[in-house]
Motif scaffolding. Structure first.
Motif, PDB file in Angstrom:
ATOM      1  N   LEU A   1     -16.645  38.124  -8.852  1.00 39.72           N
ATOM      2  CA  LEU A   1     -15.607  38.521  -7.966  1.00 39.72           C
ATOM      3  C   LEU A   1     -15.874  40.072  -7.404  1.00 39.72           C
ATOM      4  N   ASP A   2     -16.968  40.573  -7.984  1.00 43.68           N
ATOM      5  CA  ASP A   2     -17.429  42.131  -7.449  1.00 43.68           C
ATOM      6  C   ASP A   2     -18.410  41.712  -6.482  1.00 43.68           C
ATOM      7  N   GLU A   3     -18.924  40.549  -6.060  1.00 42.93           N
ATOM      8  CA  GLU A   3     -19.732  40.555  -4.873  1.00 42.93           C
ATOM      9  C   GLU A   3     -19.250  39.987  -3.698  1.00 42.93           C
ATOM     10  N   GLU A   4     -19.901  39.910  -2.774  1.00 42.66           N
ATOM     11  CA  GLU A   4     -19.626  39.619  -1.412  1.00 42.66           C
ATOM     12  C   GLU A   4     -19.111  38.003  -1.653  1.00 42.66           C
ATOM     13  N   PRO A   5     -18.182  37.647  -1.072  1.00 32.83           N
ATOM     14  CA  PRO A   5     -17.885  36.183  -0.917  1.00 32.83           C
ATOM     15  C   PRO A   5     -18.831  35.271  -0.019  1.00 32.83           C
ATOM     16  N   PRO A   6     -19.036  33.994  -0.586  1.00 38.92           N
ATOM     17  CA  PRO A   6     -20.515  33.321   0.065  1.00 38.92           C
ATOM     18  C   PRO A   6     -19.763  33.056   1.471  1.00 38.92           C
ATOM     19  N   HIS A   7     -20.817  32.449   2.263  1.00 35.72           N
ATOM     20  CA  HIS A   7     -20.530  32.176   3.605  1.00 35.72           C
ATOM     21  C   HIS A   7     -20.106  30.750   3.664  1.00 35.72           C
ATOM     22  N   ALA A   8     -18.950  30.360   3.222  1.00 35.22           N
ATOM     23  CA  ALA A   8     -18.729  29.083   3.178  1.00 35.22           C
ATOM     24  C   ALA A   8     -17.441  28.915   4.284  1.00 35.22           C
ATOM     25  N   GLU A   9     -17.483  27.745   4.869  1.00 39.07           N
ATOM     26  CA  GLU A   9     -16.327  27.462   5.768  1.00 39.07           C
ATOM     27  C   GLU A   9     -14.956  27.511   5.492  1.00 39.07           C
ATOM     28  N   VAL A  10     -14.857  26.766   3.842  1.00 42.06           N
ATOM     29  CA  VAL A  10     -13.767  26.885   3.460  1.00 42.06           C
ATOM     30  C   VAL A  10     -13.796  27.263   1.924  1.00 42.06           C
ATOM     31  N   VAL A  11     -12.703  28.232   1.546  1.00 43.01           N
ATOM     32  CA  VAL A  11     -12.718  28.803  -0.102  1.00 43.01           C
ATOM     33  C   VAL A  11     -11.599  28.163  -0.579  1.00 43.01           C
ATOM     34  N   LEU A  12     -11.672  27.405  -1.643  1.00 42.45           N
ATOM     35  CA  LEU A  12     -10.429  26.850  -2.312  1.00 42.45           C
ATOM     36  C   LEU A  12     -10.215  27.852  -3.377  1.00 42.45           C
ATOM     37  N   ALA A  13      -9.119  28.259  -3.995  1.00 42.28           N
ATOM     38  CA  ALA A  13      -8.773  28.824  -5.221  1.00 42.28           C
ATOM     39  C   ALA A  13      -7.540  28.104  -5.857  1.00 42.28           C
ATOM     40  N   GLY A  14      -7.547  27.325  -6.880  1.00 36.45           N
ATOM     41  CA  GLY A  14      -6.392  26.571  -7.661  1.00 36.45           C
ATOM     42  C   GLY A  14      -6.119  27.376  -8.802  1.00 36.45           C
ATOM     43  N   ASP A  15      -4.853  27.855  -8.989  1.00 32.27           N
ATOM     44  CA  ASP A  15      -4.343  28.382 -10.131  1.00 32.27           C
ATOM     45  C   ASP A  15      -5.098  29.502 -10.525  1.00 32.27           C
ATOM     46  N   CYS A  16      -5.131  30.462  -9.916  1.00 30.39           N
ATOM     47  CA  CYS A  16      -5.943  31.860 -10.465  1.00 30.39           C
ATOM     48  C   CYS A  16      -4.977  32.948 -10.425  1.00 30.39           C
ATOM     49  N   TRP A  17      -3.682  32.853 -10.607  1.00 34.97           N
ATOM     50  CA  TRP A  17      -2.673  33.943 -10.487  1.00 34.97           C
ATOM     51  C   TRP A  17      -1.739  33.967 -11.851  1.00 34.97           C
ATOM     52  N   TYR A  18      -2.465  33.369 -12.963  1.00 36.37           N
ATOM     53  CA  TYR A  18      -1.550  33.145 -14.391  1.00 36.37           C
ATOM     54  C   TYR A  18      -1.741  34.603 -15.140  1.00 36.37           C
ATOM     55  N   GLU A  19      -2.606  35.503 -14.770  1.00 35.23           N
ATOM     56  CA  GLU A  19      -2.754  36.966 -15.592  1.00 35.23           C
ATOM     57  C   GLU A  19      -3.082  38.036 -14.535  1.00 35.23           C
ATOM     58  N   ALA A  20      -2.402  39.066 -14.810  1.00 39.23           N
ATOM     59  CA  ALA A  20      -2.525  40.092 -13.930  1.00 39.23           C
ATOM     60  C   ALA A  20      -3.768  40.696 -13.458  1.00 39.23           C
ATOM     61  N   VAL A  21      -4.843  40.797 -14.409  1.00 36.72           N
ATOM     62  CA  VAL A  21      -6.136  41.345 -14.187  1.00 36.72           C
ATOM     63  C   VAL A  21      -6.796  40.553 -13.412  1.00 36.72           C
ATOM     64  N   LEU A  22      -6.811  39.184 -13.649  1.00 40.09           N
ATOM     65  CA  LEU A  22      -7.580  38.355 -12.829  1.00 40.09           C
ATOM     66  C   LEU A  22      -7.083  38.355 -11.368  1.00 40.09           C
ATOM     67  N   ALA A  23      -5.641  38.112 -11.075  1.00 40.00           N
ATOM     68  CA  ALA A  23      -4.762  38.144  -9.919  1.00 40.00           C
ATOM     69  C   ALA A  23      -5.303  39.408  -9.008  1.00 40.00           C
ATOM     70  N   GLN A  24      -5.286  40.529  -9.972  1.00 42.00           N
ATOM     71  CA  GLN A  24      -5.729  41.776  -8.951  1.00 42.00           C
ATOM     72  C   GLN A  24      -7.054  41.619  -8.351  1.00 42.00           C
ATOM     73  N   ARG A  25      -7.952  40.855  -9.116  1.00 42.78           N
ATOM     74  CA  ARG A  25      -9.214  40.849  -8.509  1.00 42.78           C
ATOM     75  C   ARG A  25      -9.438  39.554  -7.383  1.00 42.78           C
ATOM     76  N   VAL A  26      -8.828  38.459  -7.832  1.00 42.34           N
ATOM     77  CA  VAL A  26      -9.125  37.295  -7.033  1.00 42.34           C
ATOM     78  C   VAL A  26      -8.468  37.576  -5.437  1.00 42.34           C
ATOM     79  N   THR A  27      -7.032  38.362  -5.289  1.00 45.37           N
ATOM     80  CA  THR A  27      -6.660  38.240  -4.129  1.00 45.37           C
ATOM     81  C   THR A  27      -7.318  39.340  -3.064  1.00 45.37           C
TER      82      THR A  27
END
Ligand SMILES: C[S@@+](CC[C@H](N)C(=O)[O-])C[C@H]1O[C@@H](n2cnc3c(N)ncnc32)[C@H](O)[C@@H]1O
Length: 221
Positions: free
Chosen positions: A133-159
């Motif tokens: 999550l501190d790296e550049e995202p991959p060159h994918a045509e689609v990125v999926l993210a299922g259920d990553c907002w259950y804790e504040a610290v992770l949510a603040q980095r994922v979004t």
């Protein structure tokens, strides 16, 4: 895959159909807390993470339902599944015709579970282990993210990481069962599904799983 993780998963889970997603089977655990204790004993680490990989979470279920209804979102495309857990979204994407899927998670048991689950469903999932999550995202045509907002610290980095992926041109699909840290006001809702989670840790067995698109930031004036 570490042989010991694979053996541990086979000992502590059963290959079962995923409720509501006919044709997809996962190595699923029964009760989360006894399984968590078994992981603590196995790893010798009292702070080890919950065995997320042994359950199908509401957000991943919502994405899997969405891809079943909208295979055009991923068909023929390169897909990246962030925080993949059991690999449910990755497997659903391949079932919907994705050209290739790479899954990512920080949990080494997740890698072993995804390899077992991919094999059980007759698909191939590549895997990148670790926190990217501190790296550049991959060159994918689609990125999926299922259920990553259950804790504040992770949510603040994922979004923001997903926003960067959208700004780089990826279609970003988020699945969520109503977690408190998802900034829904920044998202476009695409669909809702009634999903049946496979863990007793949820307050309700039946949840409303929503799928959102995170759109790129508008060009600055
Ligand atoms: C609630 S589970 C969701 C799993 C799956 N996407 C689903 O919906 O069934 C959250 C997952 O996020 C993973 N995770 C937590 N922090 C992470 C990070 N920094 N990078 C990648 N994965 C992470 C956990 O190991 C876990 O597998």
């Amino acid at each position: 895959m570490a042989a010991s993780s694979r053996a541990f998963i086979l000992r502590h889970t059963r290959l079962r159909p995923v409720p509501g997603l006919e044709g997809i089977r996962l190595h699923l655990g029964d009760e989360a807390l006894p399984l968590w204790h078994a992981v603590q004993v196995e790893t010798g680490d009292p702070d080890t993470a919950l065995p997320y990989w042994a359950f199908a979470w509401g957000g991943g279920l919502a994405i899997a339902h969405y891809l079943r209804a909208h295979s055009e979102a991923v068909a023929g495309r390169r897909v990246f599944d962030l925080a993949s857990g059991s690999g449910l979204c990755a497997i659903a994407a391949l079932r919907a015709g994705a050209a290739e899927v790479t899954a990512n998670d920080i949990d080494p048991f997740s890698e072993a579970a995804i390899r077992l689950n991919a094999k059980a469903n007759g698909v191939r999932v590549d895997f990148v282990r670790g926190d990217i999550l501190d790296e550049e995202p991959p060159h994918a045509e689609v990125v999926l993210a299922g259920d990553c907002w259950y804790e504040a610290v992770l949510a603040q980095r994922v979004t923001p990481w997903l926003r960067r992926a959208a700004d780089r041109g990826s279609l970003v699909l988020i699945g969520d069962p109503g977690r408190r840290y998802l900034p829904t006001e920044q998202l476009a809702e695409l669909a809702r599904f009634e999903v049946r989670t496979t863990t007793e840790l949820e307050d309700l067995a039946l949840k409303q799983g929503r799928v959102f698109e995170l759109q790129p930031a508008p060009p600055s004036a």
